[in-house]
Design a protein around this motif. Sequence first.
Motif, PDB file in Angstrom:
ATOM      1  N   LEU A 357       0.828  -1.207   0.000  1.00  0.00           N
ATOM      2  CA  LEU A 357       0.000   0.000   0.000  1.00  0.00           C
ATOM      3  C   LEU A 357       0.865   1.260   0.000  1.00  0.00           C
ATOM      4  O   LEU A 357       0.530   2.258  -0.651  1.00  0.00           O
ATOM      5  N   LYS A 358       1.990   1.214   0.697  1.00  0.00           N
ATOM      6  CA  LYS A 358       2.904   2.359   0.700  1.00  0.00           C
ATOM      7  C   LYS A 358       3.496   2.563  -0.690  1.00  0.00           C
ATOM      8  O   LYS A 358       3.584   3.703  -1.177  1.00  0.00           O
ATOM      9  N   GLU A 359       3.901   1.462  -1.343  1.00  0.00           N
ATOM     10  CA  GLU A 359       4.450   1.558  -2.696  1.00  0.00           C
ATOM     11  C   GLU A 359       3.418   2.099  -3.679  1.00  0.00           C
ATOM     12  O   GLU A 359       3.774   2.755  -4.666  1.00  0.00           O
ATOM     13  N   ALA A 360       2.129   1.818  -3.425  1.00  0.00           N
ATOM     14  CA  ALA A 360       1.068   2.300  -4.296  1.00  0.00           C
ATOM     15  C   ALA A 360       0.669   3.734  -3.986  1.00  0.00           C
ATOM     16  O   ALA A 360      -0.216   4.292  -4.652  1.00  0.00           O
ATOM     17  N   GLY A 361       1.292   4.334  -2.968  1.00  0.00           N
ATOM     18  CA  GLY A 361       0.947   5.700  -2.601  1.00  0.00           C
ATOM     19  C   GLY A 361      -0.426   5.805  -1.974  1.00  0.00           C
ATOM     20  O   GLY A 361      -1.056   6.869  -2.025  1.00  0.00           O
ATOM     21  N   GLY A 362      -0.881   4.706  -1.403  1.00  0.00           N
ATOM     22  CA  GLY A 362      -2.190   4.697  -0.747  1.00  0.00           C
ATOM     23  C   GLY A 362      -3.355   4.396  -1.654  1.00  0.00           C
ATOM     24  O   GLY A 362      -4.468   4.174  -1.183  1.00  0.00           O
ATOM     25  N   LYS A 363      -3.118   4.399  -2.981  1.00  0.00           N
ATOM     26  CA  LYS A 363      -4.187   4.104  -3.938  1.00  0.00           C
ATOM     27  C   LYS A 363      -3.689   3.037  -4.904  1.00  0.00           C
ATOM     28  O   LYS A 363      -2.723   3.251  -5.633  1.00  0.00           O
ATOM     29  N   VAL A 364      -4.357   1.896  -4.913  1.00  0.00           N
ATOM     30  CA  VAL A 364      -3.928   0.773  -5.745  1.00  0.00           C
ATOM     31  C   VAL A 364      -4.356   1.012  -7.190  1.00  0.00           C
ATOM     32  O   VAL A 364      -5.542   1.127  -7.488  1.00  0.00           O
ATOM     33  N   GLU A 365      -3.376   1.117  -8.075  1.00  0.00           N
ATOM     34  CA  GLU A 365      -3.646   1.281  -9.504  1.00  0.00           C
ATOM     35  C   GLU A 365      -3.550  -0.078 -10.206  1.00  0.00           C
ATOM     36  O   GLU A 365      -2.857  -0.981  -9.742  1.00  0.00           O
ATOM     37  N   THR A 366      -4.210  -0.200 -11.344  1.00  0.00           N
ATOM     38  CA  THR A 366      -4.175  -1.443 -12.110  1.00  0.00           C
ATOM     39  C   THR A 366      -2.877  -1.540 -12.900  1.00  0.00           C
ATOM     40  O   THR A 366      -2.515  -0.620 -13.643  1.00  0.00           O
ATOM     41  N   VAL A 367      -2.164  -2.637 -12.739  1.00  0.00           N
ATOM     42  CA  VAL A 367      -0.933  -2.915 -13.486  1.00  0.00           C
ATOM     43  C   VAL A 367      -1.281  -3.869 -14.626  1.00  0.00           C
ATOM     44  O   VAL A 367      -1.843  -4.937 -14.382  1.00  0.00           O
ATOM     45  N   PRO A 368      -1.000  -3.505 -15.881  1.00  0.00           N
ATOM     46  CA  PRO A 368      -1.287  -4.424 -16.986  1.00  0.00           C
ATOM     47  C   PRO A 368      -0.494  -5.726 -16.842  1.00  0.00           C
ATOM     48  O   PRO A 368       0.719  -5.700 -16.627  1.00  0.00           O
ATOM     49  N   ARG A 369      -1.168  -6.865 -16.969  1.00  0.00           N
ATOM     50  CA  ARG A 369      -0.483  -8.157 -16.842  1.00  0.00           C
ATOM     51  C   ARG A 369       0.667  -8.284 -17.824  1.00  0.00           C
ATOM     52  O   ARG A 369       1.723  -8.832 -17.499  1.00  0.00           O
ATOM     53  N   GLN A 370       0.460  -7.798 -19.050  1.00  0.00           N
ATOM     54  CA  GLN A 370       1.488  -7.995 -20.058  1.00  0.00           C
ATOM     55  C   GLN A 370       2.751  -7.200 -19.768  1.00  0.00           C
ATOM     56  O   GLN A 370       3.812  -7.493 -20.331  1.00  0.00           O
ATOM     57  N   ASN A 371       2.675  -6.215 -18.875  1.00  0.00           N
ATOM     58  CA  ASN A 371       3.879  -5.500 -18.485  1.00  0.00           C
ATOM     59  C   ASN A 371       4.832  -6.388 -17.690  1.00  0.00           C
ATOM     60  O   ASN A 371       6.013  -6.053 -17.504  1.00  0.00           O
ATOM     61  N   LEU A 372       4.310  -7.531 -17.210  1.00  0.00           N
ATOM     62  CA  LEU A 372       5.151  -8.456 -16.456  1.00  0.00           C
ATOM     63  C   LEU A 372       6.024  -9.314 -17.361  1.00  0.00           C
ATOM     64  O   LEU A 372       7.011  -9.892 -16.906  1.00  0.00           O
ATOM     65  N   ILE A 373       5.672  -9.410 -18.661  1.00  0.00           N
ATOM     66  CA  ILE A 373       6.372 -10.303 -19.568  1.00  0.00           C
ATOM     67  C   ILE A 373       7.629  -9.619 -20.088  1.00  0.00           C
ATOM     68  O   ILE A 373       7.543  -8.567 -20.732  1.00  0.00           O
ATOM     69  N   PRO A 374       8.808 -10.184 -19.842  1.00  0.00           N
ATOM     70  CA  PRO A 374      10.041  -9.519 -20.282  1.00  0.00           C
ATOM     71  C   PRO A 374      10.291  -9.698 -21.769  1.00  0.00           C
ATOM     72  O   PRO A 374       9.731 -10.605 -22.403  1.00  0.00           O
ATOM     73  N   PRO A 375      11.139  -8.855 -22.370  1.00  0.00           N
ATOM     74  CA  PRO A 375      11.539  -9.057 -23.761  1.00  0.00           C
ATOM     75  C   PRO A 375      12.578 -10.167 -23.850  1.00  0.00           C
ATOM     76  O   PRO A 375      13.074 -10.659 -22.821  1.00  0.00           O
ATOM     77  N   LEU A 376      12.878 -10.579 -25.080  1.00  0.00           N
ATOM     78  CA  LEU A 376      13.980 -11.517 -25.281  1.00  0.00           C
ATOM     79  C   LEU A 376      15.307 -10.801 -25.075  1.00  0.00           C
ATOM     80  O   LEU A 376      15.455  -9.628 -25.425  1.00  0.00           O
ATOM     81  N   GLU A 377      16.266 -11.517 -24.529  1.00  0.00           N
ATOM     82  CA  GLU A 377      17.603 -10.967 -24.338  1.00  0.00           C
ATOM     83  C   GLU A 377      18.612 -11.891 -25.011  1.00  0.00           C
ATOM     84  O   GLU A 377      18.443 -13.111 -25.035  1.00  0.00           O
ATOM     85  N   GLY A 378      19.663 -11.323 -25.558  1.00  0.00           N
ATOM     86  CA  GLY A 378      20.698 -12.124 -26.199  1.00  0.00           C
ATOM     87  C   GLY A 378      20.181 -12.793 -27.462  1.00  0.00           C
ATOM     88  O   GLY A 378      19.175 -12.401 -28.047  1.00  0.00           O
ATOM     89  N   GLY A 379      20.888 -13.833 -27.903  1.00  0.00           N
ATOM     90  CA  GLY A 379      20.449 -14.574 -29.068  1.00  0.00           C
ATOM     91  C   GLY A 379      20.517 -13.764 -30.343  1.00  0.00           C
ATOM     92  O   GLY A 379      21.422 -12.943 -30.546  1.00  0.00           O
ATOM     93  N   LEU A 380      19.533 -13.968 -31.211  1.00  0.00           N
ATOM     94  CA  LEU A 380      19.505 -13.309 -32.515  1.00  0.00           C
ATOM     95  C   LEU A 380      18.856 -11.935 -32.379  1.00  0.00           C
ATOM     96  O   LEU A 380      17.645 -11.777 -32.586  1.00  0.00           O
ATOM     97  N   ARG A 381      19.658 -10.968 -32.015  1.00  0.00           N
ATOM     98  CA  ARG A 381      19.220  -9.576 -31.898  1.00  0.00           C
ATOM     99  C   ARG A 381      20.318  -8.683 -32.450  1.00  0.00           C
ATOM    100  O   ARG A 381      21.473  -9.080 -32.547  1.00  0.00           O
ATOM    101  N   SER A 382      19.935  -7.468 -32.766  1.00  0.00           N
ATOM    102  CA  SER A 382      20.916  -6.508 -33.247  1.00  0.00           C
ATOM    103  C   SER A 382      22.003  -6.289 -32.204  1.00  0.00           C
ATOM    104  O   SER A 382      21.740  -6.268 -30.993  1.00  0.00           O
ATOM    105  N   ILE A 383      23.239  -6.097 -32.690  1.00  0.00           N
ATOM    106  CA  ILE A 383      24.328  -5.798 -31.770  1.00  0.00           C
ATOM    107  C   ILE A 383      24.291  -4.343 -31.321  1.00  0.00           C
ATOM    108  O   ILE A 383      25.034  -3.951 -30.422  1.00  0.00           O
ATOM    109  N   HIS A 384      23.425  -3.556 -31.935  1.00  0.00           N
ATOM    110  CA  HIS A 384      23.271  -2.151 -31.553  1.00  0.00           C
ATOM    111  C   HIS A 384      22.166  -2.067 -30.494  1.00  0.00           C
ATOM    112  O   HIS A 384      20.988  -2.259 -30.810  1.00  0.00           O
ATOM    113  N   PRO A 385      22.497  -1.806 -29.240  1.00  0.00           N
ATOM    114  CA  PRO A 385      21.492  -1.838 -28.174  1.00  0.00           C
ATOM    115  C   PRO A 385      20.357  -0.851 -28.413  1.00  0.00           C
ATOM    116  O   PRO A 385      20.585   0.287 -28.829  1.00  0.00           O
ATOM    117  N   HIS A 386      19.150  -1.318 -28.173  1.00  0.00           N
ATOM    118  CA  HIS A 386      17.975  -0.451 -28.254  1.00  0.00           C
ATOM    119  C   HIS A 386      16.847  -1.124 -27.491  1.00  0.00           C
ATOM    120  O   HIS A 386      16.721  -2.353 -27.494  1.00  0.00           O
TER     121      HIS A 386
END
Length: 456
Positions: A357-386
């Motif tokens: 509740l403290k982290e929410a500032g006293g008001k619980v906001e809705t967090v989109p579930r898909q925001n929990l899903i991380p991107p792919l890291e490493g593997g076949l990706r550009s060597i230019h970070p973005h």
Amino acid sequence: MNDSFDVAVVGLGPAGAACAALLGTLGVKTVAIERSAEVYDKPRAFALDHEIMRMFEDLGIADAVAPHTAPFTPSEYYGAKGQLIKRLGALPPPWPLGWPPSMVFEQPAVEALLRKKAAEVAQVIYAEVVNLDHADDYVGLHLGDGRKLSARYVVGCDGATSTVRKRLGIEYEDLDFDQEWLVVDLRVSERGLAKLPPVSIQYCEPARPCTYLVGVGSHRRWELMLNPGEQEPDPWKLLARWITPDEAQLWRAAAYRFHALVARQWRGGRVFLAGDAAHQQPPFTGQGMCQGIRDAANLSWKLQYVLAGKAGDGLLDTYEAERSAHVRKLTAIIKDIGKIIGERDPKAAAERDRRLLKEAGGKVETVPRQNLIPPLEGGLRSIHPHSANGTLFPKDGKTGMRVVVRSPDDPPYLSAWFERYHALAAIVRPDHYVFGIANSNPALDRQLAGMAKQLA
């Protein structure tokens, strides 16, 4: 050997059926080997998401799957004193991938559609794989009925007790999560539904943490943590707080150990692991089946590229590099959610509630579930970070490796994507993940040359 294939997929659960269907659709000569000719008629997996639905679009089955789905209701977390402490939900439309970001579904019906598609584009054999022989340029598969097959590559999608993984001598790494839960699925009457919450609930109560989930139609699921030594409890007694036997039909009740496990290796020569054979995670975000189908989508196009001579064998090593890291990162997120739900110490639970509740500032906001899903890291990706690298590209109605150039005719969600990343063009992989972006034609040429070098 009596029969020879490009790829043999062992197991026809959701991950295996998706893998066989994707490979067959790509023109790869594929055989799928499964012990049971019948789809299990009770629900196990509960949720899927927009990434998986778009993969079903690639297979041409999304319209058939859609009637067996529904948007996932928000999940509200209630603390030790019954107060709201956390809330997960969905992004509003327009949806960048073309589907609701989080959905519930009826597994038996959807799994049957996946198997049907696999059977249309691949050969299906109902038998048990009992052994593997490894050679330089193929793998021999020995079936329980005495038949022998060979394949240039094998994908083990044969579940948590995987014969393929055992034959490879690969062990799970324990990611330190182990809890006993009872999972109960009901078909609820209209009278019963009128009593139940309209959204999904996480009851973060130390006495007995439990989860209530709203499924498709009249399907409702409860997950109830078991106490130490508690064996085969009467589900109706545990559900008495919500519902009675005359208001619902028991569909399934099963005790589970919720684990967090990942295979130490995902490849042994020409053999790969996918789905539950490669990883298990607690169900608190409904991502278990999604992870297995992501494995299939990641590996299938890479196998096709190597078999067709479009890429060297090193491309196949990016499968484990990408998927193992993704599974580990998402599992860590799921474990943290599991710890919030499953806290049994009253003092620690009270502190948890105060902290959230403290982290929410006293008001619980809705967090989109898909925001929990991380991107792919490493593997076949550009060597230019973005920050766009390794993320899912919005729906553009196309498949295959492609360059998507910004256009005035782009739909708003696609224009917004290009604007957010300050991009002129994106290089998109066949599994819809972004290899890299460019803000000029020379930059795009450099990105394409870099990708060609990695593929070679």
